[in-house]
Design a protein around this motif. Sequence first.
Motif, short mmCIF file in Angstrom:
data_model
loop_
_atom_site.label_atom_id
_atom_site.label_comp_id
_atom_site.label_asym_id
_atom_site.label_seq_id
_atom_site.Cartn_x
_atom_site.Cartn_y
_atom_site.Cartn_z
N HIS A 189 0.85 -1.19 0.00
CA HIS A 189 0.00 0.00 0.00
C HIS A 189 0.88 1.24 0.00
N LEU A 190 0.28 2.35 -0.44
CA LEU A 190 0.97 3.64 -0.32
C LEU A 190 0.85 4.17 1.10
N LYS A 243 10.68 -17.54 1.87
CA LYS A 243 10.03 -16.93 0.72
C LYS A 243 9.48 -15.57 1.11
N LEU A 244 9.46 -14.64 0.15
CA LEU A 244 9.08 -13.26 0.41
C LEU A 244 7.95 -12.87 -0.53
N GLY A 245 6.93 -12.16 0.00
CA GLY A 245 5.79 -11.88 -0.85
C GLY A 245 5.11 -10.55 -0.63
N THR A 246 4.43 -10.09 -1.69
CA THR A 246 3.58 -8.90 -1.62
C THR A 246 2.17 -9.33 -1.24
N LEU A 247 1.53 -8.53 -0.39
CA LEU A 247 0.19 -8.89 0.10
C LEU A 247 -0.67 -7.62 0.17
N VAL A 248 -1.37 -7.27 -0.86
CA VAL A 248 -1.25 -7.76 -2.22
C VAL A 248 -1.06 -6.55 -3.13
N ALA A 249 -0.32 -6.76 -4.24
CA ALA A 249 -0.20 -5.72 -5.26
C ALA A 249 -1.53 -5.58 -5.97
N SER A 250 -1.94 -4.34 -6.22
CA SER A 250 -3.26 -4.13 -6.82
C SER A 250 -3.21 -3.07 -7.92
N PRO A 251 -4.23 -3.08 -8.78
CA PRO A 251 -4.31 -2.05 -9.83
C PRO A 251 -4.59 -0.66 -9.30
N PRO A 271 4.39 5.92 10.49
CA PRO A 271 5.41 5.53 9.50
C PRO A 271 4.93 4.37 8.63
N TRP A 272 5.25 4.46 7.34
CA TRP A 272 4.85 3.41 6.39
C TRP A 272 5.80 3.44 5.21
N PHE A 273 6.56 2.37 5.03
CA PHE A 273 7.58 2.34 4.00
C PHE A 273 7.11 1.58 2.76
N ALA A 274 7.79 1.81 1.64
CA ALA A 274 7.41 1.22 0.37
C ALA A 274 7.73 -0.27 0.32
N THR A 275 6.93 -1.00 -0.43
CA THR A 275 6.98 -2.45 -0.43
C THR A 275 8.20 -3.02 -1.15
N VAL A 276 8.42 -2.63 -2.40
CA VAL A 276 9.48 -3.24 -3.19
C VAL A 276 10.87 -2.99 -2.58
N PRO A 277 11.20 -1.77 -2.16
CA PRO A 277 12.49 -1.60 -1.48
C PRO A 277 12.60 -2.43 -0.20
N THR A 278 11.50 -2.55 0.54
CA THR A 278 11.51 -3.35 1.76
C THR A 278 11.81 -4.81 1.45
N LEU A 279 11.13 -5.36 0.43
CA LEU A 279 11.37 -6.77 0.08
C LEU A 279 12.76 -6.97 -0.51
N THR A 280 13.28 -5.96 -1.20
CA THR A 280 14.64 -6.05 -1.72
C THR A 280 15.64 -6.14 -0.57
N VAL A 326 -12.25 1.86 -1.77
CA VAL A 326 -12.11 3.06 -0.94
C VAL A 326 -10.81 2.94 -0.15
N GLY A 327 -10.30 4.07 0.29
CA GLY A 327 -9.08 4.05 1.07
C GLY A 327 -7.98 4.82 0.38
N TYR A 328 -6.82 4.87 1.04
CA TYR A 328 -5.73 5.73 0.59
C TYR A 328 -5.27 5.40 -0.83
N ASP A 329 -5.06 4.13 -1.14
CA ASP A 329 -4.52 3.77 -2.44
C ASP A 329 -5.42 4.22 -3.58
N ALA A 330 -6.73 4.20 -3.34
CA ALA A 330 -7.68 4.56 -4.39
C ALA A 330 -7.95 6.06 -4.44
N GLU A 331 -7.47 6.80 -3.45
CA GLU A 331 -7.83 8.22 -3.34
C GLU A 331 -6.67 9.19 -3.45
N ILE A 332 -5.52 8.89 -2.87
CA ILE A 332 -4.50 9.92 -2.71
C ILE A 332 -3.86 10.34 -4.02
N ARG A 333 -3.99 9.51 -5.08
CA ARG A 333 -3.46 9.91 -6.38
C ARG A 333 -4.48 10.68 -7.20
#
Length: 299
Positions: free
Chosen positions: A36-37, A65-73, A46-55, A106-113
Amino acid sequence: MRHGVVILPEHRWSRAREIWSAAERLGFEHAWTYDHLMWRWLGDKPWFATVPTLTAAATATSTIKLGTLVASPNFRHPVNLAKELMTLDDISAGRLVCGVGAGSPVGYDAEIRGDAVLSPRERGIRFAEFVELLDRLLRRPVTSYEGVHYRAVGVRMEPGCVQSPRVPLAVAATGPRGMALAARFADIWVTSGKPNAFEAERYDQALPLLKEQNAAVDAACEAAGRDPTELDRLLITDAAVGGVLDSAETYRDAAGLFAGAGFTDLAVHWPRPEFPYQGSLDVLEEVAATVVRPQGGAK
């Protein structure tokens, strides 16, 4: 049954590294973080970005094993995401799992952009295209695609994923359209129980719904001409399904019930000192010592 943990991306890496390393040391087979953003309950925290965290987690671990929960459109594009997944799969030496979901309307990911609000039908079409294009990109050296919501023109994916035929996809779905997508494209189907429910129901009381969902996924696989036993099943607890991590005894009991209901994988949240997912690290460590490690990650 395989066992995993969900680690919120809320700590600076000096602390987060300790948690990801501990998850591996305790014997958990997979560890996930939310993509999520910003997030519903910690919007001002505090909330950090997913891909750098998994890297970073990939370089701090070697087996889990390492995973995204969940990447969305809601904010991901399949072309950009596929490139990042291919790179992460390489850095982790083939330990990545990509969890995908339609995302909340609804929520931040769908609204803040400031993106346009889509109807349920439009969201369904978009998610279907998202999964189909992502699957193609991760499998093929060159991909072109023309859809309603996404377009790709001669996208090259070299050298490709470490894992063959691609990074595994874990599709989160609780409705018929999402389950049909999981039946077609997923290596793992993901549920957290009752959709959009954030008041936890004790795990034994939630079991009838989980059995119904499992049966619906079986039916979706059969409709798609797929053997249902080919699809793994991951249950994420602690939001709608509660009580699992109250003690090592409740965890053992819940894991047995979930396995009997057809689930192959179980994930709980790394305990936090406060809401949400408040819990005891001592209990998690006892679970690791008495359930996870003795089982050795066996299915």
